[in-house]
Design a protein around this motif. Structure first.
Motif, short mmCIF file in Angstrom:
data_model
loop_
_atom_site.label_atom_id
_atom_site.label_comp_id
_atom_site.label_asym_id
_atom_site.label_seq_id
_atom_site.Cartn_x
_atom_site.Cartn_y
_atom_site.Cartn_z
N GLN A 100 79.44 -22.54 -18.82
CA GLN A 100 78.42 -22.25 -17.75
C GLN A 100 79.48 -22.71 -16.43
O GLN A 100 80.04 -23.65 -16.71
N GLN A 101 79.36 -21.78 -15.35
CA GLN A 101 80.14 -21.99 -14.17
C GLN A 101 79.29 -21.74 -12.96
O GLN A 101 78.72 -20.68 -12.96
N THR A 102 79.32 -22.81 -12.29
CA THR A 102 78.46 -22.69 -10.99
C THR A 102 79.39 -23.30 -9.66
O THR A 102 79.69 -24.33 -9.80
N GLU A 103 79.15 -22.56 -8.73
CA GLU A 103 80.07 -22.89 -7.43
C GLU A 103 78.95 -22.79 -6.07
O GLU A 103 78.21 -21.71 -6.15
N SER A 104 79.38 -23.50 -5.39
CA SER A 104 78.59 -23.28 -3.92
C SER A 104 79.77 -23.82 -2.89
O SER A 104 80.35 -24.62 -3.25
N GLY A 105 79.57 -23.37 -1.69
CA GLY A 105 80.33 -23.78 -0.63
C GLY A 105 80.02 -23.59 0.81
O GLY A 105 78.84 -23.22 0.69
N PRO A 106 80.94 -23.75 1.69
CA PRO A 106 80.26 -23.54 3.13
C PRO A 106 79.77 -22.47 3.31
O PRO A 106 80.06 -21.25 2.80
N GLY A 107 78.72 -22.23 3.86
CA GLY A 107 78.06 -20.98 4.45
C GLY A 107 76.85 -20.77 3.37
O GLY A 107 76.11 -19.76 3.59
N LEU A 108 76.76 -21.47 2.34
CA LEU A 108 75.67 -21.09 1.36
C LEU A 108 74.75 -22.12 1.59
O LEU A 108 73.90 -22.15 2.73
N THR A 109 74.50 -23.01 0.67
CA THR A 109 73.27 -23.94 0.74
C THR A 109 73.79 -25.49 0.96
O THR A 109 73.00 -26.47 0.73
N THR A 110 75.24 -25.64 1.55
CA THR A 110 75.61 -27.00 1.30
C THR A 110 75.82 -27.51 2.74
O THR A 110 76.52 -28.64 2.70
N LYS A 111 75.27 -27.10 3.80
CA LYS A 111 75.61 -27.73 5.15
C LYS A 111 74.40 -28.43 5.21
O LYS A 111 73.14 -28.20 5.46
N ASP A 112 74.43 -29.63 5.64
CA ASP A 112 73.54 -30.73 5.71
C ASP A 112 73.22 -30.62 7.38
O ASP A 112 74.03 -30.25 8.22
#
Length: 186
Positions: free
Chosen positions: A109-121
């Protein structure tokens, strides 16, 4: 023998145990592994920790004991806590090494997220995160390679997250010893 030691850890199969100790070895048994630099043991904790190197990597190797003895070995790799790309590269490097020995993983299983997706607080700080896991079965043992990572992007002298939020672990465990422990707890 009664202390669970095997004379040559290099020839031990996962059916028998892991790097120097037989599955089910009693709490407090200490593996003898030449490439480990130091040992930490607390009699009441049920964990023997070895620190040293495995190939090019610095690691902490925890031998975990339950009611029925040794059931798990967890290897924590030292990784660059601020570089997600290097962490993912380390995961894939280890995955390839393990696959050379035990074959293709039975699951990944591989899941990534980063800037511009849903990770900006709300403060505008960006994070990248990744969760990777690959599993192998070598009866009666299971092998899990896990990367969990949370990295603050654009690190400055005042990082929001100071704690170790990324972990790369290789876990070997014997499901038969685990089942015996679970049975006795009921």
């Amino acid at each position: 023998n009664k202390y669970g030691f095997i004379s040559s850890p290099e020839i031990m199969s996962l059916e028998d145990g892991f790097m120097g100790l037989i599955w089910g070895s009693p709490k407090g048994s200490v593996p003898h592994i030449s490439h480990m630099d130091s040992l930490q043991f607390s009699p009441d904790s049920g964990i023997v920790s070895l620190l040293g190197s495995l190939g090019p990597d610095k690691v902490t190797m925890d031998y975990v004991f339950g009611e029925s003895g040794l059931w798990k070995v967890e290897i924590a790799y030292t990784i660059d806590l601020h570089d997600l790309d290097n962490q993912i590269a380390d995961f894939h490097r280890l995955e390839n090494v393990i696959s050379e020995i035990y074959g293709t993983p039975v699951s990944t299983q591989q899941t990534e997220s980063g800037p511009g997706l849903t990770t900006k607080d709300a403060s505008g700080v960006n994070y990248s995160k990744a969760f990777y896991i690959s599993s192998w079965i070598e009866i009666p043992s299971r092998i899990e390679l896990v990367l969990y990572s949370l990295v603050q992007n654009e690190i400055n002298e005042f990082p929001i997250i100071n704690d170790m939020t990324s972990h790369l672990k290789l876990i070997y465990y014997n499901s038969l010893v685990l089942r015996v422990d679970h049975f006795y707890r009921k």
